[in-house]
Design a protein around this motif. Structure first.
Motif, PDB file in Angstrom:
ATOM      1  N   ARG A  11       0.828  -1.204   0.000  1.00  0.00           N
ATOM      2  CA  ARG A  11       0.000   0.000   0.000  1.00  0.00           C
ATOM      3  C   ARG A  11       0.863   1.255   0.000  1.00  0.00           C
ATOM      4  O   ARG A  11       0.552   2.233  -0.693  1.00  0.00           O
ATOM      5  CB  ARG A  11      -0.923  -0.011   1.220  1.00  0.00           C
ATOM      6  N   SER A  12       1.938   1.225   0.766  1.00  0.00           N
ATOM      7  CA  SER A  12       2.824   2.389   0.820  1.00  0.00           C
ATOM      8  C   SER A  12       3.499   2.634  -0.520  1.00  0.00           C
ATOM      9  O   SER A  12       3.657   3.783  -0.948  1.00  0.00           O
ATOM     10  CB  SER A  12       3.885   2.187   1.907  1.00  0.00           C
ATOM     11  N   GLN A  13       3.885   1.542  -1.179  1.00  0.00           N
ATOM     12  CA  GLN A  13       4.518   1.699  -2.497  1.00  0.00           C
ATOM     13  C   GLN A  13       3.547   2.310  -3.502  1.00  0.00           C
ATOM     14  O   GLN A  13       3.910   3.211  -4.260  1.00  0.00           O
ATOM     15  CB  GLN A  13       5.005   0.341  -3.005  1.00  0.00           C
ATOM     16  N   PHE A  14       2.301   1.844  -3.493  1.00  0.00           N
ATOM     17  CA  PHE A  14       1.336   2.393  -4.443  1.00  0.00           C
ATOM     18  C   PHE A  14       1.009   3.845  -4.103  1.00  0.00           C
ATOM     19  O   PHE A  14       0.866   4.679  -4.995  1.00  0.00           O
ATOM     20  CB  PHE A  14       0.055   1.558  -4.449  1.00  0.00           C
ATOM     21  N   ALA A  15       0.902   4.153  -2.813  1.00  0.00           N
ATOM     22  CA  ALA A  15       0.652   5.536  -2.415  1.00  0.00           C
ATOM     23  C   ALA A  15       1.792   6.442  -2.856  1.00  0.00           C
ATOM     24  O   ALA A  15       1.566   7.577  -3.323  1.00  0.00           O
ATOM     25  CB  ALA A  15       0.470   5.617  -0.895  1.00  0.00           C
ATOM     26  N   PHE A  16       3.020   5.959  -2.727  1.00  0.00           N
ATOM     27  CA  PHE A  16       4.182   6.751  -3.139  1.00  0.00           C
ATOM     28  C   PHE A  16       4.171   6.998  -4.641  1.00  0.00           C
ATOM     29  O   PHE A  16       4.355   8.130  -5.106  1.00  0.00           O
ATOM     30  CB  PHE A  16       5.459   6.017  -2.719  1.00  0.00           C
ATOM     31  N   THR A  17       3.938   5.952  -5.434  1.00  0.00           N
ATOM     32  CA  THR A  17       3.984   6.102  -6.886  1.00  0.00           C
ATOM     33  C   THR A  17       2.827   6.952  -7.406  1.00  0.00           C
ATOM     34  O   THR A  17       3.025   7.812  -8.271  1.00  0.00           O
ATOM     35  CB  THR A  17       3.970   4.726  -7.564  1.00  0.00           C
ATOM     36  N   ILE A  18       1.627   6.744  -6.867  1.00  0.00           N
ATOM     37  CA  ILE A  18       0.483   7.510  -7.361  1.00  0.00           C
ATOM     38  C   ILE A  18       0.614   8.974  -6.968  1.00  0.00           C
ATOM     39  O   ILE A  18       0.172   9.869  -7.708  1.00  0.00           O
ATOM     40  CB  ILE A  18      -0.848   6.918  -6.847  1.00  0.00           C
ATOM     41  N   SER A  19       1.245   9.267  -5.832  1.00  0.00           N
ATOM     42  CA  SER A  19       1.398  10.654  -5.415  1.00  0.00           C
ATOM     43  C   SER A  19       2.259  11.438  -6.397  1.00  0.00           C
ATOM     44  O   SER A  19       1.994  12.612  -6.675  1.00  0.00           O
ATOM     45  CB  SER A  19       2.014  10.721  -4.014  1.00  0.00           C
ATOM     46  N   PHE A  20       3.305  10.798  -6.918  1.00  0.00           N
ATOM     47  CA  PHE A  20       4.124  11.458  -7.925  1.00  0.00           C
ATOM     48  C   PHE A  20       3.393  11.542  -9.258  1.00  0.00           C
ATOM     49  O   PHE A  20       3.359  12.584  -9.906  1.00  0.00           O
ATOM     50  CB  PHE A  20       5.447  10.696  -8.108  1.00  0.00           C
ATOM     51  N   HIS A  21       2.801  10.433  -9.650  1.00  0.00           N
ATOM     52  CA  HIS A  21       2.230  10.383 -10.999  1.00  0.00           C
ATOM     53  C   HIS A  21       0.998  11.259 -11.138  1.00  0.00           C
ATOM     54  O   HIS A  21       0.795  11.878 -12.195  1.00  0.00           O
ATOM     55  CB  HIS A  21       1.883   8.942 -11.365  1.00  0.00           C
ATOM     56  N   ILE A  22       0.179  11.341 -10.113  1.00  0.00           N
ATOM     57  CA  ILE A  22      -1.058  12.101 -10.247  1.00  0.00           C
ATOM     58  C   ILE A  22      -0.763  13.589 -10.425  1.00  0.00           C
ATOM     59  O   ILE A  22      -1.479  14.295 -11.145  1.00  0.00           O
ATOM     60  CB  ILE A  22      -1.987  11.848  -9.048  1.00  0.00           C
ATOM     61  N   VAL A  23       0.309  14.086  -9.789  1.00  0.00           N
ATOM     62  CA  VAL A  23       0.690  15.483  -9.978  1.00  0.00           C
ATOM     63  C   VAL A  23       1.110  15.718 -11.425  1.00  0.00           C
ATOM     64  O   VAL A  23       0.699  16.703 -12.061  1.00  0.00           O
ATOM     65  CB  VAL A  23       1.814  15.872  -9.005  1.00  0.00           C
ATOM     66  N   LEU A  24       1.930  14.816 -11.953  1.00  0.00           N
ATOM     67  CA  LEU A  24       2.387  14.966 -13.333  1.00  0.00           C
ATOM     68  C   LEU A  24       1.237  14.832 -14.314  1.00  0.00           C
ATOM     69  O   LEU A  24       1.147  15.588 -15.300  1.00  0.00           O
ATOM     70  CB  LEU A  24       3.468  13.920 -13.622  1.00  0.00           C
ATOM     71  N   ALA A  25       0.335  13.884 -14.074  1.00  0.00           N
ATOM     72  CA  ALA A  25      -0.801  13.695 -14.977  1.00  0.00           C
ATOM     73  C   ALA A  25      -1.739  14.900 -14.938  1.00  0.00           C
ATOM     74  O   ALA A  25      -2.225  15.351 -15.984  1.00  0.00           O
ATOM     75  CB  ALA A  25      -1.555  12.419 -14.593  1.00  0.00           C
ATOM     76  N   ALA A  26      -1.990  15.421 -13.744  1.00  0.00           N
ATOM     77  CA  ALA A  26      -2.870  16.587 -13.640  1.00  0.00           C
ATOM     78  C   ALA A  26      -2.242  17.818 -14.280  1.00  0.00           C
ATOM     79  O   ALA A  26      -2.933  18.612 -14.934  1.00  0.00           O
ATOM     80  CB  ALA A  26      -3.185  16.862 -12.164  1.00  0.00           C
ATOM     81  N   PHE A  27      -0.934  17.999 -14.107  1.00  0.00           N
ATOM     82  CA  PHE A  27      -0.250  19.127 -14.720  1.00  0.00           C
ATOM     83  C   PHE A  27      -0.278  19.002 -16.243  1.00  0.00           C
ATOM     84  O   PHE A  27      -0.436  19.990 -16.968  1.00  0.00           O
ATOM     85  CB  PHE A  27       1.184  19.203 -14.211  1.00  0.00           C
ATOM     86  N   THR A  28      -0.148  17.779 -16.756  1.00  0.00           N
ATOM     87  CA  THR A  28      -0.257  17.563 -18.200  1.00  0.00           C
ATOM     88  C   THR A  28      -1.642  17.958 -18.698  1.00  0.00           C
ATOM     89  O   THR A  28      -1.772  18.637 -19.726  1.00  0.00           O
ATOM     90  CB  THR A  28       0.010  16.084 -18.533  1.00  0.00           C
ATOM     91  N   LEU A  29      -2.676  17.555 -17.962  1.00  0.00           N
ATOM     92  CA  LEU A  29      -4.047  17.890 -18.350  1.00  0.00           C
ATOM     93  C   LEU A  29      -4.262  19.403 -18.339  1.00  0.00           C
ATOM     94  O   LEU A  29      -4.770  19.981 -19.307  1.00  0.00           O
ATOM     95  CB  LEU A  29      -5.030  17.207 -17.395  1.00  0.00           C
ATOM     96  N   GLY A  30      -3.880  20.065 -17.269  1.00  0.00           N
ATOM     97  CA  GLY A  30      -4.096  21.503 -17.173  1.00  0.00           C
ATOM     98  C   GLY A  30      -3.249  22.286 -18.155  1.00  0.00           C
ATOM     99  O   GLY A  30      -3.725  23.237 -18.795  1.00  0.00           O
ATOM    100  N   LEU A  31      -1.990  21.877 -18.324  1.00  0.00           N
ATOM    101  CA  LEU A  31      -1.095  22.615 -19.208  1.00  0.00           C
ATOM    102  C   LEU A  31      -1.471  22.426 -20.668  1.00  0.00           C
ATOM    103  O   LEU A  31      -1.280  23.338 -21.488  1.00  0.00           O
ATOM    104  CB  LEU A  31       0.352  22.158 -18.964  1.00  0.00           C
ATOM    105  N   ALA A  32      -2.008  21.264 -21.026  1.00  0.00           N
ATOM    106  CA  ALA A  32      -2.459  21.053 -22.409  1.00  0.00           C
ATOM    107  C   ALA A  32      -3.570  22.033 -22.766  1.00  0.00           C
ATOM    108  O   ALA A  32      -3.593  22.594 -23.870  1.00  0.00           O
ATOM    109  CB  ALA A  32      -2.930  19.616 -22.593  1.00  0.00           C
ATOM    110  N   GLN A  33      -4.495  22.254 -21.836  1.00  0.00           N
ATOM    111  CA  GLN A  33      -5.564  23.223 -22.093  1.00  0.00           C
ATOM    112  C   GLN A  33      -4.999  24.648 -22.164  1.00  0.00           C
ATOM    113  O   GLN A  33      -5.450  25.469 -22.972  1.00  0.00           O
ATOM    114  CB  GLN A  33      -6.638  23.147 -21.006  1.00  0.00           C
ATOM    115  N   PHE A  34      -4.008  24.953 -21.324  1.00  0.00           N
ATOM    116  CA  PHE A  34      -3.387  26.275 -21.317  1.00  0.00           C
ATOM    117  C   PHE A  34      -2.667  26.542 -22.639  1.00  0.00           C
ATOM    118  O   PHE A  34      -2.761  27.643 -23.202  1.00  0.00           O
ATOM    119  CB  PHE A  34      -2.419  26.366 -20.140  1.00  0.00           C
TER     120      PHE A  34
END
Length: 461
Positions: A11-34
């Motif tokens: 669980r800790s490993q998945f929490a660690f990986t998703i915490s990094f990836h979700i920021v990058l994925a969300a920034f990709t989504l927002g920046l693409a619209q920008f």
């Protein structure tokens, strides 16, 4: 090490990986619209400054996608290593959704990204703008399918459980557009836009503190502050609607968010708990500071409405309440701070001092990570609040783990942490180097001859 240790490590490993990836994925989504907005403004206004901004932020976008792809691949491999039981039992439902994310969204986004990043001087402006729009649409579709899969695990629908314990889809529309998906999708897209707006505003504010007359810094700061003042109140409304959905479909999660162990006395509504230290052993709060009845205003939209309480459920069906309780307050607190910053920006804009108000510029520099921290806090509420289930009410987390020894999980965890820290550290170093200099008028490459290629005149910046 015990099986419980293996579960905690997984669980800790998945929490660690998703915490990094979700920021990058969300920034990709927002920046693409920008980027789509910037190129549209350039084609409309024919001003060099918009093209300079597009070139500037397209480099950030390319760097973010490069790091995000690696973190995403590593994260998805964990489904086959640490969570093979979950994959085996839910693969018939979740597998096609993740496949669609790769086939439709990722290929669509990646296929046109080359044209967007390298084709500015090689294709007509209209064709290039279409490529930018398709990349933006692809990032939206990627979020669509990922959130559809996650929402199905939160509020499963359109399935049956076969004799072998595997989930089988019987209604794909119900499975994809499950009860929580529309609100989760809208709330997540809003979070991506707010996180991107805060980071863009911080970058513009940083350069305006050094040169208040820089045209590109002025425009990026102005656009970001408009996004903040529009999206922050909209996000609060979406959050309220998403909360109502959680109240109806995941009442234990909502009770943990509110720290509500017992129903209020008859004739009283839910209090607004400003501070508390939830105690999982004693099933109560310590040092609680609350305003009576006010919680019912946003929970039930009246002063006497109540919700389900934690002590109405078996102890083994409760999430870790302190984590959910405080993550929710971090998310809400940062959301209110972003709303205040947006309103403050609107006030000074109306006074004609948007770019000269140094307290606002310094505030926005400090708030650079605020949107993404709030989003991470919200994600903690979402994921930790559904425990002890992976498929809510149907499949426990303990039943979803791969039959691996704790030593193997620990080894893979150390490897993933090392890889992510090195990769994310290098990406952050390059990102800060990009942010350190303002957009230049001749931002890498001559400006395309819009007048000649579109037949329209061009105005000076």
């Amino acid at each position: 090490m015990s099986p419980e240790t293996a579960l905690l490590l997984a669980r800790s490993q998945f929490a660690f990986t998703i915490s990094f990836h979700i920021v990058l994925a969300a920034f990709t989504l927002g920046l693409a619209q920008f980027l789509m907005v910037l190129e549209g403004l350039w084609l409309w206004r024919k001003q060099q400054v918009w093209l300079s901004l597009w070139r500037y932020w397209s480099k950030v976008f390319a760097l973010n996608v490069a790091v995000g792809v690696v973190t995403g691949v590593v994260m998805e491999f964990s489904f086959g290593t640490n969570w093979s039981s979950l994959a085996g039992r839910t693969g018939a439902v979740l597998g096609p959704m993740l496949y669609m994310e790769v086939l439709v969204a990722f290929f669509l986004e990646a296929g046109f990204m080359g044209v967007m990043l390298f084709g500015m001087n090689k294709v007509r402006p209209g064709i290039h703008f279409m490529a930018t729009c398709i990349v933006a649409l692809g990032s939206f579709f990627s979020a669509f399918w990922i959130l559809a899969a996650n929402s199905w695990m939160q509020t499963p629908d359109g399935y049956l459980i076969a004799a072998d314990g595997r989930f089988r889809p019987v209604d794909w529309w119900a499975a994809i557009v499950n009860p929580s998906f529309p609100w989760r999708m809208a709330h997540m897209v809003g979070a991506a836009m707010l996180g991107t707006a805060c980071l863009v505003a911080a970058c513009g504010a940083w350069h305006l503190l050094r040169d208040p007359r820089h045209p590109a810094a002025r425009r990026m700061f102005s656009l970001a502050m408009w996004a903040l003042v529009i999206m922050a109140p909209l996000q609060i409304v979406l959050g309220d609607l998403h909360g109502e959905n959680t109240r109806d479909h995941q009442p234990v999660k909502l009770a943990a968010m509110e720290g509500s162990w017992d129903p209020p006395p008859p004739g009283h509504g839910e209090p607004l708990r400003l501070f508390a230290i939830p105690d999982m052993a004693q099933h109560r709060n310590h040092y609680e500071l609350a305003i009576p009845d006010i919680g019912s205003l946003y929970l039930r939209h009246n002063l006497q409405g109540t919700i389900h309480s934690l002590n109405q459920y078996p102890p083994d069906e409760l999430p870790w309440v302190p984590l959910v309780f405080w993550a929710f307050r971090i998310m809400v607190g940062l959301g209110l701070l972003m709303l205040a910053a947006g309103v403050g920006g609107l006030v000074v804009r109306l006074r004609g001092r948007l770019w000269q108000t140094r307290w606002l510029l310094r505030l926005m520099v400090l708030m650079a990570p605020a949107g993404f921290v709030a989003m991470l806090a919200g994600w903690v509420v979402t994921e930790a609040g559904r425990q002890p289930w992976t498929v809510y009410g149907l499949l426990r987390t303990t039943e979803s783990l791969s039959p691996l020894g704790p030593q193997f999980v620990l080894g893979s965890f150390i490897l993933v942490v090392t890889l992510y820290l090195v990769l994310f550290g290098l990406g952050l170093w390059f990102l800060l180097r990009l942010f350190a200099r303002p957009p230049a008028p001749d931002e890498e490459g001559a400006e395309p001859d819009v007048a000649r290629r579109t037949g329209k005149g061009e105005n000076d910046a």
